[in-house]
Write a protein that holds these residues in place. Structure first.
Motif, PDB file in Angstrom:
ATOM      1  N   GLU A 190       9.388  -2.458  -7.776  1.00  0.00           N
ATOM      2  CA  GLU A 190       8.084  -3.088  -7.954  1.00  0.00           C
ATOM      3  C   GLU A 190       7.982  -3.768  -9.318  1.00  0.00           C
ATOM      4  O   GLU A 190       7.451  -4.873  -9.440  1.00  0.00           O
TER       5      GLU A 190
ATOM      6  N   GLN B 287       0.326  -3.215  -7.987  1.00  0.00           N
ATOM      7  CA  GLN B 287      -0.222  -3.317  -6.634  1.00  0.00           C
ATOM      8  C   GLN B 287      -0.941  -4.645  -6.431  1.00  0.00           C
ATOM      9  O   GLN B 287      -0.766  -5.315  -5.402  1.00  0.00           O
TER      10      GLN B 287
ATOM     11  N   ASP C 188       0.826  -1.185   0.000  1.00  0.00           N
ATOM     12  CA  ASP C 188       0.000   0.000   0.000  1.00  0.00           C
ATOM     13  C   ASP C 188       0.872   1.250   0.000  1.00  0.00           C
ATOM     14  O   ASP C 188       2.082   1.202   0.102  1.00  0.00           O
ATOM     15  N   LYS C 189       0.209   2.392  -0.127  1.00  0.00           N
ATOM     16  CA  LYS C 189       0.937   3.651  -0.291  1.00  0.00           C
ATOM     17  C   LYS C 189       1.745   4.033   0.940  1.00  0.00           C
ATOM     18  O   LYS C 189       2.811   4.609   0.846  1.00  0.00           O
TER      19      LYS C 189
END
Length: 294
Positions: free
Chosen positions: A124, A263, A2-3
């Protein structure tokens, strides 16, 4: 991931940059003519070597590990042909600034922001390069989380809060005469939280319940590096300084599709977001042991 987790990476890299500058770029002549003395306390002194040894013992292993991680990510991204567009970096930068930054933790320059975001995004991409996510799943995620991609207009502000209009007018005059806003905030502001940060309250929006509506309203009329005169607020008067203004932006599914893919893939994989997975591939050897010792 998550952010908030990604923001912790960015904040950690900002700290790393500061420590690295101290440990690796410190000049021998810190105090010229003092034979490597960096501090004197009465008749006692602290040498540069004592200082650097202490820094290495406290931070050396983690600092070196993080430097290795950054280079591993760079090399592996190059090997797999992974590149990032400027638009992708700018988009993440806007979202982080507006929604996840906090006073005192931001990198000191725009370029540092971009370097750290680029590192996180490349990592990522490397971790999720072989994961397939369907368009259907990505569109569903977008519809369920549109608020993540609807960035409101936001303002990076500092403030000085004083009890009376006369005090505010005096502070405004000192600013006009060349005084430092941060120094005045630390000296005069009665808002303890922001005063400790030199008046910095980070990026705020109209929806922020912790900020006086009058402060936001005043900020709208400013250009970057301008400040207001006295603004009446609930607990006194404020002088408001604008660092940066971000226009509101709603990102389309097409614009954030790849961000969503990463994500979802990371959530499915349920693995640490770490460059250590690529140490063996990058043939890392280092002062503290083998690459396999993570």
């Amino acid at each position: 991931m998550d952010k908030k987790q990604l923001w912790y990476i960015i904040a950690g890299l900002a700290i790393l940059n500061a420590i690295t500058l101290v440990m690796l770029l410190a000049k021998p002549a810190i105090l010229e003519g003092k034979k490597e003395t960096v501090a004197e306390i009465g008749k006692e002194s602290i040498t540069r070597q004592q200082w650097l040894t202490e820094l290495e013992e406290r931070y050396g292993q983690e600092t070196l590990r993080d430097l290795i991680d950054q280079e591993v990510v760079r090399q592996m991204a190059e090997e797999y042909g992974i590149k990032l567009s400027d638009k992708a970096v700018e988009r993440e930068l806007t979202i982080y600034k507006a929604m996840y930054s906090s006073p005192g933790n931001e990198p000191k320059s725009e370029e540092k922001w971009k370097q750290q975001i680029k590192y996180s995004l490349l990592l990522e991409e490397l971790l999720t390069k072989d994961v397939q996510v369907s368009d259907e799943d990505m569109k569903a995620f977008y519809e369920q989380n549109k608020n993540l991609f609807d960035v409101p207009a936001s303002y990076h502000l500092s403030q000085i809060i004083v009890e009376t209009k006369q005090e505010a007018e005096s502070a405004a005059k000192e600013l006009k005469d060349g005084s430092s806003f941060a120094a005045l905030a630390m000296e005069r502001s009665i808002d303890e939280f922001s005063a400790n940060e030199g008046g910095d309250i980070g990026f705020v929006t109209e929806e922020d319940e912790l900020i006086s509506p009058e402060v936001i309203s005043a900020a709208k009329s400013l250009k970057p590096e301008e400040w207001t005169g006295p603004v009446k607020v609930e607990n006194g008067y404020a002088i408001v300084y604008l660092h940066e203004k971000l226009a509101g932006k709603k990102y389309s599914f097409k614009e954030v599709k790849n961000q969503i893919r990463r994500q979802i893939a990371l959530e499915q994989m349920d693995i640490p977001v770490s460059a250590r997975a690529f140490w063996n591939d990058a043939k890392v050897s280092w002062f503290y042991g083998e690459a396999s010792k993570k």
